[in-house]
Design a protein around this motif. Structure first.
Motif, PDB file in Angstrom:
ATOM      1  N   ASN A 163       9.313  28.042   6.545  1.00  0.00           N
ATOM      2  CA  ASN A 163       9.756  28.671   7.789  1.00  0.00           C
ATOM      3  C   ASN A 163      11.054  28.047   8.291  1.00  0.00           C
ATOM      4  OD1 ASN A 163       7.631  30.483   7.976  1.00  0.00           O
ATOM      5  ND2 ASN A 163       6.362  29.130   9.186  1.00  0.00           N
ATOM      6  N   LYS A 164      11.128  26.731   8.197  1.00  0.00           N
ATOM      7  CA  LYS A 164      12.325  26.030   8.663  1.00  0.00           C
ATOM      8  C   LYS A 164      13.537  26.425   7.828  1.00  0.00           C
ATOM      9  CE  LYS A 164      14.393  21.435   9.121  1.00  0.00           C
ATOM     10  NZ  LYS A 164      14.171  19.970   9.050  1.00  0.00           N
ATOM     11  N   CYS A 165      13.379  26.397   6.515  1.00  0.00           N
ATOM     12  CA  CYS A 165      14.528  26.642   5.644  1.00  0.00           C
ATOM     13  C   CYS A 165      14.930  28.108   5.614  1.00  0.00           C
ATOM     14  CB  CYS A 165      14.225  26.123   4.236  1.00  0.00           C
ATOM     15  SG  CYS A 165      14.003  24.317   4.188  1.00  0.00           S
ATOM     16  N   ALA A 166      14.000  28.991   5.995  1.00  0.00           N
ATOM     17  CA  ALA A 166      14.324  30.421   6.049  1.00  0.00           C
ATOM     18  C   ALA A 166      15.331  30.723   7.154  1.00  0.00           C
ATOM     19  CB  ALA A 166      13.059  31.238   6.262  1.00  0.00           C
ATOM     20  N   LEU A 167      15.528  29.771   8.070  1.00  0.00           N
ATOM     21  CA  LEU A 167      16.479  29.978   9.163  1.00  0.00           C
ATOM     22  C   LEU A 167      17.922  29.991   8.675  1.00  0.00           C
ATOM     23  CD1 LEU A 167      14.976  27.604  11.864  1.00  0.00           C
ATOM     24  CD2 LEU A 167      14.923  30.077  11.875  1.00  0.00           C
ATOM     25  N   PHE A 168      18.151  29.389   7.512  1.00  0.00           N
ATOM     26  CA  PHE A 168      19.515  29.268   7.023  1.00  0.00           C
ATOM     27  C   PHE A 168      19.861  30.469   6.150  1.00  0.00           C
ATOM     28  CE2 PHE A 168      18.018  24.946   7.786  1.00  0.00           C
ATOM     29  CZ  PHE A 168      19.011  24.478   8.629  1.00  0.00           C
ATOM     30  N   ASN A 169      20.829  31.243   6.605  1.00  0.00           N
ATOM     31  CA  ASN A 169      21.213  32.438   5.866  1.00  0.00           C
ATOM     32  C   ASN A 169      22.009  32.093   4.615  1.00  0.00           C
ATOM     33  OD1 ASN A 169      20.045  34.177   7.757  1.00  0.00           O
ATOM     34  ND2 ASN A 169      21.842  34.046   9.083  1.00  0.00           N
TER      35      ASN A 169
END
Length: 286
Positions: free
Chosen positions: A114-120
């Protein structure tokens, strides 16, 4: 200079992925794994093109390779801890503890994703996954030697769960009206801000409790000195947090940074309250 594709770089690294012993690396030092991958890849590329140099494809490939190595280490440590639990506990206790271990491992995986999905950006996402896997290795090492529990005995210490739980509960509610509802930027933004607000409330409450402790446990001169110091360094931390997060891309990235800094401040203040740390440390501003 020849144009190098990510696929070509991955082909260079594939022998490494297939056989960890293909190169001499230290799994306990993430920087060395990543740096050595860059060095070895460039060395191979220069055999075909003397002007070959680092580029996004090389960086991405080495991040994936390093992350792969970390995941192998995580899996080994997880198995070793599982075996320790089986040997140290009776059948029922072992079953309960293994269930908890699995639950918290799955929770961490969800939190990481979830955290890393924030980075496009592809590179930012890969960097995030690599760093989270590295931190998980350190956590599992401490669990293995008994320095830490694989879970916290205090609900509030499961701080990284707050954000994930918000996402899960929000999606669950949305699915009641739309079975195909999934995560999107609006949900992520809502949960980041909601979680950050919870942390800020905890920070304010802990700050009041520490202030009360100082007043109760110090003489008059020390009270004024300690209270002034606490206030000074709290304000310094706020400036540091805001300045640090202002460097991140505005929007979700900046808000996530603020949430993360608030979470770490909660943990810091808990340790101060328990007398485990002073209210000032140079590490707070690194």
């Amino acid at each position: 200079m020849k144009k190098l594709t990510t696929l070509a770089i991955l082909c260079l690294c594939s022998p490494l992925l297939a056989n960890e012993s293909a190169v001499s690396i230290d799994l306990n030092n993430g920087k060395n794994i990543y740096s050595q991958c860059l060095d070895e890849t460039i060395k191979e590329l220069k055999k075909e093109d003397s002007e070959a140099d680092i580029n996004n494809a090389v960086v991405a490939s080495c991040m994936e390779y390093t992350s792969y190595m970390y995941k192998q280490k995580i899996n080994r440590l997880y198995k070793e801890i599982t075996e320790q639990v089986k040997k140290a506990k009776n059948s029922k206790d072992a079953s309960d503890e293994l269930g908890q271990l699995e639950t918290y491992q799955q929770t961490w995986i969800q939190y990481r994703n979830n955290k890393c999905a924030l980075f496009n950006s592809g590179l930012q996402n890969l960097s995030c996954l690599m760093n989270e896997n590295e931190q998980r290795i350190e956590k599992l090492k401490k669990i293995k030697v008994g320095d830490e529990l694989f879970y916290s005995t205090e609900k509030s210490n499961l701080s990284q769960d707050v954000y994930s739980q918000c996402l899960d509960e929000t999606i669950k509610e949305l699915k009641k009206e739309d079975p195909e509802a999934g995560i999107n930027n609006a949900i992520v933004s809502y949960c980041i801000d909601s979680t950050s607000e919870q942390y800020k409330k905890q920070i304010n409450q802990l700050y009041k409790e520490i202030t009360r402790q100082i007043k109760q446990n110090s003489d008059l001169n020390e009270v004024n000195y300690d209270l002034k110091g606490l206030e000074t360094f709290q304000k310094a931390w706020i400036r540091y947090r805001n300045s640090k997060c202002a460097l991140v891309d505005p929007g979700l990235g900046e808000h996530y940074c603020l949430m993360s800094e608030n979470r770490m401040r909660v943990e810091k203040l808990k340790k101060i309250k328990a007398g485990e740390e002073a209210f000032y440390s140079d590490e707070d501003f690194e």
